[in-house]
Scaffold this motif. Structure first.
Motif, short mmCIF file in Angstrom:
data_model
loop_
_atom_site.label_atom_id
_atom_site.label_comp_id
_atom_site.label_asym_id
_atom_site.label_seq_id
_atom_site.Cartn_x
_atom_site.Cartn_y
_atom_site.Cartn_z
N HIS A 7 0.86 -1.18 0.00
CA HIS A 7 0.00 0.00 0.00
C HIS A 7 0.89 1.23 0.00
N ALA A 8 0.30 2.34 -0.41
CA ALA A 8 1.04 3.61 -0.41
C ALA A 8 1.29 4.02 1.04
N LEU A 9 2.43 4.65 1.26
CA LEU A 9 2.74 5.14 2.60
C LEU A 9 2.12 6.52 2.76
N ASP A 10 0.82 6.52 2.80
CA ASP A 10 0.03 7.74 2.91
C ASP A 10 0.45 8.52 4.16
N PRO A 11 0.72 9.80 4.00
CA PRO A 11 1.15 10.60 5.15
C PRO A 11 0.11 10.68 6.27
N ARG A 12 -1.14 10.35 5.98
CA ARG A 12 -2.19 10.39 7.01
C ARG A 12 -2.20 9.15 7.90
N ILE A 13 -1.51 8.10 7.50
CA ILE A 13 -1.48 6.87 8.29
C ILE A 13 -0.62 7.08 9.53
N LYS A 14 -1.14 6.70 10.67
CA LYS A 14 -0.41 6.84 11.92
C LYS A 14 -0.14 5.45 12.52
N LEU A 15 1.13 5.18 12.77
CA LEU A 15 1.49 3.93 13.46
C LEU A 15 1.20 4.12 14.94
N GLU A 16 0.49 3.17 15.51
CA GLU A 16 0.14 3.23 16.94
C GLU A 16 0.71 2.00 17.63
N ALA A 52 11.72 -2.22 16.32
CA ALA A 52 10.40 -1.60 16.10
C ALA A 52 10.55 -0.09 15.89
N ASP A 53 11.39 0.55 16.68
CA ASP A 53 11.62 1.99 16.55
C ASP A 53 12.30 2.32 15.22
N GLU A 54 13.23 1.46 14.79
CA GLU A 54 13.90 1.66 13.51
C GLU A 54 12.89 1.58 12.36
N PHE A 55 11.99 0.59 12.44
CA PHE A 55 10.94 0.46 11.42
C PHE A 55 10.09 1.72 11.37
N LYS A 56 9.64 2.20 12.54
CA LYS A 56 8.78 3.37 12.58
C LYS A 56 9.50 4.58 11.99
N ALA A 57 10.77 4.76 12.31
CA ALA A 57 11.53 5.90 11.79
C ALA A 57 11.60 5.84 10.26
N LYS A 58 11.88 4.66 9.70
CA LYS A 58 11.96 4.50 8.24
C LYS A 58 10.59 4.73 7.60
N TYR A 59 9.55 4.16 8.22
CA TYR A 59 8.19 4.31 7.71
C TYR A 59 7.83 5.78 7.62
N GLU A 60 8.09 6.51 8.71
CA GLU A 60 7.75 7.93 8.73
C GLU A 60 8.64 8.75 7.79
N GLU A 61 9.88 8.33 7.61
CA GLU A 61 10.77 9.00 6.65
C GLU A 61 10.19 8.90 5.24
N HIS A 62 9.69 7.73 4.88
CA HIS A 62 9.13 7.54 3.55
C HIS A 62 7.76 8.19 3.42
N VAL A 64 7.13 11.12 4.65
CA VAL A 64 7.51 12.50 4.33
C VAL A 64 7.83 12.62 2.85
N GLU A 65 8.56 11.63 2.32
CA GLU A 65 8.87 11.62 0.90
C GLU A 65 7.60 11.54 0.06
N MET A 66 6.66 10.70 0.47
CA MET A 66 5.39 10.56 -0.25
C MET A 66 4.60 11.87 -0.19
N GLU A 67 4.63 12.53 0.95
CA GLU A 67 3.92 13.80 1.09
C GLU A 67 4.47 14.84 0.11
N LYS A 68 5.78 14.86 -0.06
CA LYS A 68 6.41 15.77 -1.02
C LYS A 68 5.98 15.44 -2.44
N LEU A 69 5.95 14.16 -2.78
CA LEU A 69 5.53 13.75 -4.12
C LEU A 69 4.07 14.14 -4.38
N LEU A 70 3.22 13.94 -3.37
CA LEU A 70 1.81 14.30 -3.51
C LEU A 70 1.63 15.81 -3.66
N ALA A 71 2.56 16.57 -3.12
CA ALA A 71 2.51 18.03 -3.22
C ALA A 71 3.09 18.52 -4.54
N GLY A 72 3.58 17.61 -5.37
CA GLY A 72 4.11 17.97 -6.68
C GLY A 72 5.62 18.15 -6.72
#
Length: 97
Positions: A7-16, A52-62, A64-72
């Motif tokens: 699935h896309a790493l939509d910036p609205r998705i929050k890991l809990e 688990a923390d490393e995964f979350k950091a990478k997930y959130e890093e990507h 941010v990248e997806m948010e930039k792409l969606l913004a053009g």
């Protein structure tokens, strides 16, 4: 570690945290794995909290990248792959001529 998301790493998705665990994450998103778009809940549990923390950091890093792409915004074609693909597409024809 290699985790592949279908699935896309939509910036609205929050890991809990999952059930208060410091080594697992839960989130919901739209999934197309079965051929139909469905909202599903996913969870991942890791060997320890550091992973688990490393995964979350990478997930959130990507995210941010997806948010930039969606913004053009777009990345520069540093390796020249986009130019190669564009050149290859120029040679394609859609008819038998």
């Amino acid at each position: 570690m290699k985790v592949i998301a279908n699935h896309a790493l939509d910036p609205r998705i929050k890991l809990e945290p999952n059930a208060g665990s410091d080594r697992s994450w839960v989130w919901s998103c739209y999934d197309f794995a079965d051929g139909e778009l469905e909202e599903k809940v996913f969870a991942l549990r890791f060997a320890n909290s550091d992973v688990a923390d490393e995964f979350k950091a990478k997930y959130e890093e990507h995210q941010v990248e997806m948010e930039k792409l969606l913004a053009g915004e777009d990345k520069p074609d540093e390796g020249g792959e986009a130019d190669e693909a564009a050149d290859a597409l120029k040679g394609l024809k859609t008819d038998d001529e």
